[in-house]
Design an enzyme around this catalytic site. Structure first.
Site, short mmCIF file in Angstrom:
data_model
loop_
_atom_site.label_atom_id
_atom_site.label_comp_id
_atom_site.label_asym_id
_atom_site.label_seq_id
_atom_site.Cartn_x
_atom_site.Cartn_y
_atom_site.Cartn_z
N ASN A 1 31.50 30.93 44.02
CA ASN A 1 30.82 30.25 42.92
C ASN A 1 30.35 28.84 43.25
O ASN A 1 29.37 28.38 42.66
CB ASN A 1 31.68 30.27 41.65
CG ASN A 1 32.96 29.50 41.81
OD1 ASN A 1 33.54 29.50 42.88
ND2 ASN A 1 33.37 28.80 40.78
N GLU B 1 44.07 27.64 44.94
CA GLU B 1 43.23 27.17 43.83
C GLU B 1 42.68 28.42 43.15
O GLU B 1 41.75 29.05 43.66
CB GLU B 1 42.07 26.31 44.36
CG GLU B 1 42.50 25.01 44.97
CD GLU B 1 42.97 23.99 43.94
OE1 GLU B 1 42.78 24.23 42.73
OE2 GLU B 1 43.56 22.99 44.35
N GLU C 1 43.71 19.39 45.69
CA GLU C 1 42.53 19.08 46.48
C GLU C 1 41.93 17.80 45.95
O GLU C 1 42.17 17.42 44.80
CB GLU C 1 41.51 20.22 46.40
CG GLU C 1 42.13 21.53 46.84
CD GLU C 1 41.13 22.57 47.30
OE1 GLU C 1 40.21 22.86 46.54
OE2 GLU C 1 41.30 23.08 48.42
N CYS D 1 35.92 27.80 37.72
CA CYS D 1 37.34 27.96 37.46
C CYS D 1 37.78 27.07 36.31
O CYS D 1 38.71 27.38 35.59
CB CYS D 1 38.13 27.62 38.72
SG CYS D 1 37.66 26.03 39.41
P1 NAD Z 1 38.03 36.48 45.46
O1 NAD Z 1 39.48 36.31 45.30
O2 NAD Z 1 37.44 37.81 45.26
O3 NAD Z 1 37.56 36.03 46.92
C1 NAD Z 1 37.82 34.74 47.43
C2 NAD Z 1 37.81 34.78 48.93
O4 NAD Z 1 38.90 35.56 49.43
C3 NAD Z 1 36.57 35.36 49.57
O5 NAD Z 1 36.22 34.57 50.69
C4 NAD Z 1 37.03 36.75 50.00
O6 NAD Z 1 36.29 37.28 51.08
C5 NAD Z 1 38.45 36.47 50.43
N1 NAD Z 1 39.35 37.62 50.45
C6 NAD Z 1 39.31 38.73 49.69
N2 NAD Z 1 40.38 39.53 49.96
C7 NAD Z 1 41.10 38.90 50.90
C8 NAD Z 1 42.34 39.20 51.57
N3 NAD Z 1 43.05 40.30 51.32
N4 NAD Z 1 42.81 38.30 52.47
C9 NAD Z 1 42.13 37.15 52.72
N5 NAD Z 1 40.95 36.83 52.12
C10 NAD Z 1 40.45 37.68 51.22
O7 NAD Z 1 37.38 35.40 44.46
P2 NAD Z 1 35.86 35.23 44.03
O8 NAD Z 1 35.46 36.36 43.15
O9 NAD Z 1 35.05 34.93 45.24
O10 NAD Z 1 35.92 33.88 43.17
C11 NAD Z 1 36.12 33.84 41.80
C12 NAD Z 1 37.52 33.35 41.47
O11 NAD Z 1 37.74 32.11 42.11
C13 NAD Z 1 37.72 33.08 39.99
O12 NAD Z 1 38.96 33.59 39.58
C14 NAD Z 1 37.73 31.56 39.90
O13 NAD Z 1 38.44 31.05 38.81
C15 NAD Z 1 38.34 31.19 41.20
N6 NAD Z 1 37.97 29.81 41.54
C16 NAD Z 1 38.95 28.84 41.53
C17 NAD Z 1 38.64 27.52 41.82
C18 NAD Z 1 39.69 26.45 41.81
O14 NAD Z 1 39.47 25.41 42.42
N7 NAD Z 1 40.82 26.60 41.16
C19 NAD Z 1 37.33 27.18 42.12
C20 NAD Z 1 36.37 28.17 42.13
C21 NAD Z 1 36.71 29.49 41.85
#
Ligand code: NAD
Length: 495
Positions: A155, A252, A464, A286
């Site tokens: 995102n 995060e 962070e 998020c």
């Molecule tokens: P996601 O968990 O699907 O993917 C995040 C990352 O993890 C990607 O790079 C993906 O390729 C990788 N990944 C997936 N499976 C993995 C595994 N088994 N091992 C290692 N890496 C793996 O998340 P998303 O859909 O890309 O993002 C949306 C989510 O992120 C929402 O829940 C949002 O709230 C959260 N988010 C949090 C913050 C924060 O700072 N707290 C900021 C932005 C987004």
């Protein structure tokens, strides 16, 4: 395909660009048109391991490089990112569908982050500690943890990466970066900028891919820290995998943040604050203020005013300066949001705005969802408890400050929160009692390089930004010297 001078989709491992293997690629789609923008590598476990080897080999030289020299390279990186900010903003907007004005602000914010942490790189101090015994000299050293694996969500790729990469480099860590396969393009573009900045080979490595790469990076005992931004379920999977190799993790994760409007709030400021909380970036942040808690005495007027704005939000091409909300990131995500909307209707929440996809034919190919508002939302319902990650607002009313705090704290998340009031004591009392990593007073979605950011409960752990972020990439070594000439008893601990 995206036509831009800065787009190069090859991975960066040990200072070399890795040519695409046509049998192992992942298509990257435009959320606006559904067209393929680019193909990126689906890294093998071996390539992920090679990136860790490169970072490991580079660590000894990087950790002994002076903080001043690390800062010089980081400032050079920041200058180059500033030069490329417009192109990077356009590329990120095309890749993840966020408004160009949002990605432009984020591109500038990343520059600020790199400069802030460059300023910290030569100020990483330990303590000298007076012990009970006078004849001692005890001090701590703050040492980099080694190789840091940085995994980001789709995102806000540039900003999420800067949150991790800047403190990691300042601390003296070498890194392996893996962006989301859904929006990897700006991170890959960074490879050329890193080369131009002059970082030694292996200090920064970039791999792309899906599960194979992710699992290889998070199960390798050579890694000193994993910093992950993404969903709760992936965060849990990573923390479990990392536990087997005892690698510490920064998480995060998601949120279900409460934006609380008291009866004495300045409504002219709180109304756009509530809109910014949920409809900016289509709710795909998020920190989205996806729960609006409004004092019952102003609820009707407040909700009407937010709803009037929601109904006029202009949906469209994120690159068009008139657009206020772009598409959500993918059709899969759109369908998930629509399913949650239909669940909320069945759950007894009352829909007052939106609730579907826009009728305009020119939006038919994009993953658009109308700005949506539900009122009378039961704080225990799925809509009030689960992250939608889309433009869907859940409105609940309250009578007392205590009730507002209790509702705000009643989810499994604890990322951010907003308070709108003109009563100073109330503002700080409520800020104290909210269980969240961030509290905004009379503002919302305000980020600063100096201000620490992170979650509690299911929103994750670790921080962070702010000087606290350095702690994630440093560990403390204690050094104790006995200054006395005593001959000790070898069979009892000295204390
Ligand atoms: P996601 O968990 O699907 O993917 C995040 C990352 O993890 C990607 O790079 C993906 O390729 C990788 N990944 C997936 N499976 C993995 C595994 N088994 N091992 C290692 N890496 C793996 O998340 P998303 O859909 O890309 O993002 C949306 C989510 O992120 C929402 O829940 C949002 O709230 C959260 N988010 C949090 C913050 C924060 O700072 N707290 C900021 C932005 C987004």
């Amino acid at each position: 395909m995206v036509e831009t001078a800065i787009l190069d989709t090859r991975m960066l491992i040990n200072g070399r660009r890795v040519e695409l293997d046509v049998d192992r690629t992942i298509p990257v789609y435009s959320p606006l048109t559904g067209q393929v923008l680019a193909e990126v590598a689906d890294a093998t476990a071996e390539q992920a391991a090679a990136a860790i080897s490169a970072a490991e080999a580079a660590f000894d030289s990087w950790r002994t490089t002076s903080g001043a020299e690390r800062a010089r390279l980081m400032l050079r990186l920041a200058d180059l990112l500033e030069r490329e900010a417009d192109s990077l903003a356009r590329l990120e907007s095309a890749d993840n569908g966020k408004l160009l004005r949002e990605t432009t602000t984020q591109a500038k914010f990343t520059v600020r982050n790199y400069r802030f942490f460059a300023g910290a790189a030569d100020k990483i101090y330990g303590h000298t500690i007076p012990l009970d015994a006078w004849e001692t000299f005890d001090y701590t050293r703050r040492e980099p943890v080694g190789v840091a694996v940085l995994i980001t969500a789709w995102n806000s790729p540039m900003q999420l990466l800067a949150n991790k990469l800047a403190p990691a480099l300042a601390a003296g860590c070498t890194v392996v970066i893996k962006p989301s396969e859904i929006a990897p393009l700006t991170t890959l573009s960074l490879a050329g900028i890193i080369e131009e900045a002059g970082f030694p080979k292996g200090v920064i490595n970039i791999v792309t891919g899906g599960r194979d790469a992710g699992v290889a990076l998070t199960t390798d005992p050579r890694v000193g820290r994993i910093s992950f931004t993404g969903s709760v379920s992936t965060g849990q999977a990573i923390a479990r995998a990392a536990a087997d190799v005892l690698v510490p993790v920064t998480l995060e994760l998601g949120g279900k943040s409460a934006n609380i409007v008291f009866e004495d709030a300045n409504l002219d400021r709180a109304v756009p604050g509530a809109v910014a909380g949920i409809f900016a970036a289509g709710g795909q942040t998020c920190i989205a203020g996806s729960r609006l808690l409004v004092h019952e005495s102003i609820a009707d007027e407040f909700t009407r005013r937010v709803s009037e704005i929601a109904q006029t939000i202009r949906l469209g091409d994120p690159a068009d300066p008139d657009t206020q909300m772009g598409p959500v990131a993918s059709t899969v995500q759109r369908d998930r949001i629509l399913a949650m909307i239909s669940d909320a209707k069945a759950d007894g929440s009352r829909l007052i705005t939106g609730g579907g996809t826009p009728a305009a034919p020119e939006l038919a190919d994009g993953a658009f969802v109308e700005p949506t508002i539900f009122v009378d939302v039961d704080p225990a319902s799925r809509l009030a408890q689960e992250e939608v990650f889309g433009p869907v607002l859940a409105v609940t009313t309250f009578r007392t400050d205590e009730e507002a705090i209790a509702i705000a704290n009643s989810t499994d998340f604890g990322l951010a929160s907003g308070i709108w009031t003109q009563n100073v004591q109330r503002a700080h009392r409520v800020a104290r009692d909210l269980v969240a990593g961030t509290v905004w007073i009379n503002t919302y979605r305000y980020s600063a390089a100096q201000a620490p950011f992170g979650g509690v409960k299911q929103s994750g752990y670790g921080r962070e930004r702010g000087l606290e972020a350095l702690d994630e990439y440093l560990r403390t070594k204690n050094v104790l010297m006995d200054l006395s000439d005593d001959i000790r008893d070898p069979f009892a601990i000295k204390a």
